[in-house]
Design a protein around this motif. Structure first.
Motif, mmCIF file in Angstrom:
data_model
loop_
_atom_site.group_PDB
_atom_site.id
_atom_site.type_symbol
_atom_site.label_atom_id
_atom_site.label_comp_id
_atom_site.label_asym_id
_atom_site.label_seq_id
_atom_site.Cartn_x
_atom_site.Cartn_y
_atom_site.Cartn_z
ATOM 1 N N GLU A 1 43.646 -22.896 -78.711
ATOM 2 C CA GLU A 1 44.404 -21.719 -78.267
ATOM 3 C C GLU A 1 43.619 -20.923 -77.229
ATOM 4 N N CYS A 2 42.318 -20.793 -77.450
ATOM 5 C CA CYS A 2 41.461 -20.090 -76.495
ATOM 6 C C CYS A 2 41.457 -20.809 -75.149
ATOM 7 N N ASP A 3 41.371 -22.125 -75.178
ATOM 8 C CA ASP A 3 41.391 -22.900 -73.933
ATOM 9 C C ASP A 3 42.697 -22.664 -73.170
ATOM 10 N N ALA A 4 43.810 -22.656 -73.894
ATOM 11 C CA ALA A 4 45.100 -22.410 -73.253
ATOM 12 C C ALA A 4 45.171 -21.001 -72.669
ATOM 13 N N GLU A 5 44.600 -20.030 -73.386
ATOM 14 C CA GLU A 5 44.590 -18.656 -72.888
ATOM 15 C C GLU A 5 43.772 -18.542 -71.604
ATOM 16 N N LEU A 6 42.615 -19.185 -71.578
ATOM 17 C CA LEU A 6 41.784 -19.142 -70.370
ATOM 18 C C LEU A 6 42.490 -19.802 -69.195
ATOM 19 N N ARG A 7 43.134 -20.923 -69.445
ATOM 20 C CA ARG A 7 43.837 -21.603 -68.358
ATOM 21 C C ARG A 7 44.968 -20.729 -67.809
ATOM 22 N N ALA A 8 45.631 -19.995 -68.676
ATOM 23 C CA ALA A 8 46.677 -19.077 -68.210
ATOM 24 C C ALA A 8 46.084 -17.972 -67.346
ATOM 25 N N LEU A 9 44.926 -17.450 -67.748
ATOM 26 C CA LEU A 9 44.266 -16.424 -66.943
ATOM 27 C C LEU A 9 43.876 -16.968 -65.573
ATOM 28 N N HIS A 10 43.417 -18.199 -65.541
ATOM 29 C CA HIS A 10 42.966 -18.784 -64.272
ATOM 30 C C HIS A 10 44.118 -19.107 -63.323
ATOM 31 N N ALA A 11 45.326 -19.006 -63.806
ATOM 32 C CA ALA A 11 46.471 -19.154 -62.903
ATOM 33 C C ALA A 11 46.638 -17.932 -62.009
ATOM 34 N N HIS A 12 45.955 -16.845 -62.348
ATOM 35 C CA HIS A 12 46.092 -15.611 -61.576
ATOM 36 C C HIS A 12 45.055 -15.573 -60.452
ATOM 37 N N PRO A 13 45.463 -15.246 -59.234
ATOM 38 C CA PRO A 13 44.509 -15.247 -58.116
ATOM 39 C C PRO A 13 43.415 -14.194 -58.217
ATOM 40 N N ALA A 14 43.604 -13.142 -59.005
ATOM 41 C CA ALA A 14 42.551 -12.138 -59.152
ATOM 42 C C ALA A 14 41.400 -12.627 -60.020
ATOM 43 N N VAL A 15 41.597 -13.732 -60.743
ATOM 44 C CA VAL A 15 40.517 -14.357 -61.503
ATOM 45 C C VAL A 15 39.836 -15.354 -60.573
ATOM 46 N N VAL A 16 38.603 -15.022 -60.175
ATOM 47 C CA VAL A 16 37.975 -15.732 -59.059
ATOM 48 C C VAL A 16 36.885 -16.704 -59.484
ATOM 49 N N ALA A 17 36.575 -16.794 -60.784
ATOM 50 C CA ALA A 17 35.547 -17.736 -61.223
ATOM 51 C C ALA A 17 35.722 -18.058 -62.702
ATOM 52 N N VAL A 18 35.222 -19.234 -63.085
ATOM 53 C CA VAL A 18 35.228 -19.685 -64.473
ATOM 54 C C VAL A 18 33.907 -19.267 -65.111
ATOM 55 N N GLY A 19 33.997 -18.504 -66.201
ATOM 56 C CA GLY A 19 32.798 -18.035 -66.863
ATOM 57 C C GLY A 19 32.911 -16.554 -67.195
ATOM 58 N N GLU A 20 32.027 -16.006 -67.852
ATOM 59 C CA GLU A 20 30.653 -16.423 -67.958
ATOM 60 C C GLU A 20 30.563 -17.519 -69.003
ATOM 61 N N CYS A 21 29.953 -18.628 -68.619
ATOM 62 C CA CYS A 21 29.836 -19.745 -69.548
ATOM 63 C C CYS A 21 28.480 -20.423 -69.349
ATOM 64 N N GLY A 22 28.057 -21.150 -70.374
ATOM 65 C CA GLY A 22 26.786 -21.846 -70.285
ATOM 66 C C GLY A 22 26.167 -22.055 -71.645
ATOM 67 N N LEU A 23 24.834 -21.954 -71.701
ATOM 68 C CA LEU A 23 24.088 -22.202 -72.926
ATOM 69 C C LEU A 23 23.028 -21.117 -73.101
ATOM 70 N N ASP A 24 22.838 -20.679 -74.352
ATOM 71 C CA ASP A 24 21.807 -19.695 -74.661
ATOM 72 C C ASP A 24 21.119 -20.101 -75.952
ATOM 73 N N TYR A 25 19.946 -20.741 -75.818
ATOM 74 C CA TYR A 25 19.178 -21.163 -76.978
ATOM 75 C C TYR A 25 18.122 -20.112 -77.357
ATOM 76 N N PHE A 26 18.070 -19.003 -76.633
ATOM 77 C CA PHE A 26 17.131 -17.934 -76.965
ATOM 78 C C PHE A 26 17.615 -17.150 -78.174
#
Length: 263
Positions: free
Chosen positions: A75-100
């Protein structure tokens, strides 16, 4: 100045009481545009909602930070994809890895990161990346997507010389924050930032976090604000041996091109 803050957590509740005044102070200081960070299932839609209130000035990212990786469901993945359909959303993230911190189990972090790398591959949007104490896995996962991703910025870079050159060797961009101003943790950055080509360098406050420790006077509430971005630019210019105006102009041009912001 005409600066762009590429990492502003304006949805944070510490800004609820005076968000408009915070932005007016930023504008008065020369910060004209900002990319509002979306870093969770809750705050990514809020970042877009805020961005739409100031078109042309505020833009948004949409993603799930590794601290929140356990919330990354279908469901979260689908929500993010819907957000990315909007031109005001200009990047994917913040995403990555944090092992600290390991606020989410590492397997969950890697799964959430991989799903967001796939969104970037599918949409062609830039990546807004987070990495702390996870460099080897981070680089390996991105390598698995070689040839399928657009531009990427390693936001709030705090790493070693070796990590910096690994990033630059991949033609990725680097975001510098007030971490540079921390004599306890950021001294090594002062010696490294001169190696970042101007067309790969961007600036950010990560407000309300990472208040520059060299700022005078310090705000009583210790909250970082986008109005303090010129202070970071001045420190960065000094460490690079360049004029403040040159660093300001270059980082703005680089950010506008990277996020494909309208003129």
């Amino acid at each position: 100045m005409d600066l762009i803050d590429i990492g502003l957590n304006l949805t944070h509740d510490s800004f609820d009481r005076d968000r408009d005044a915070v932005w007016q102070r930023a504008r008065d200081a020369g910060v004209r545009r900002a990319v509002l960070t979306g870093a969770s299932r809750e705050h990514s839609p809020k970042a877009l909602e805020l961005a739409l209130t100031r078109p042309g000035e505020w833009f948004a990212t949409a993603g799930v930070h590794p601290h929140h990786a356990t919330e990354y469901t279908e469901e979260c993945d689908a929500e993010l994809r819907a957000l990315h359909a909007h031109p005001a959303v200009v990047a994917v993230g913040e995403c990555g890895l944090d092992y600290f911190r390991d606020f989410s189990p590492r397997p969950a972090q890697r799964r959430a990161f991989e799903r967001q790398l796939q969104i970037a591959a599918d949409t062609g949007k830039p990546l807004f990346l987070h990495q702390r104490d996870a460099h080897a896995d981070f680089m390996a996962m991105l390598k698995d997507f070689d040839g399928r991703l657009g531009p990427a910025v390693v936001h709030c870079f705090t790493g070693t010389r070796e990590e910096l050159f690994d990033v630059l060797d991949r033609d990725w961009h680097v975001g510098i924050t007030g971490w540079l101003c921390d004599e306890r943790r950021g001294q090594h950055l002062r010696e490294l930032v001169g190696n970042i080509p101007a067309h790969r360098l961007m600036v950010e406050t990560d407000a309300p976090y990472l208040l520059p420790r060299t700022l005078k006077p310090m705000p009583k509430d210790r909250r970082n604000e986008p109005a303090f971005l010129p202070h970071i630019v001045a420190e960065l210019a000094r460490d690079r041996g360049e004029a403040v105006a040159s660093v300001a102009a270059a980082t703005t041009a680089t950010a506008a091109a990277f996020f494909r912001l309208p003129d």
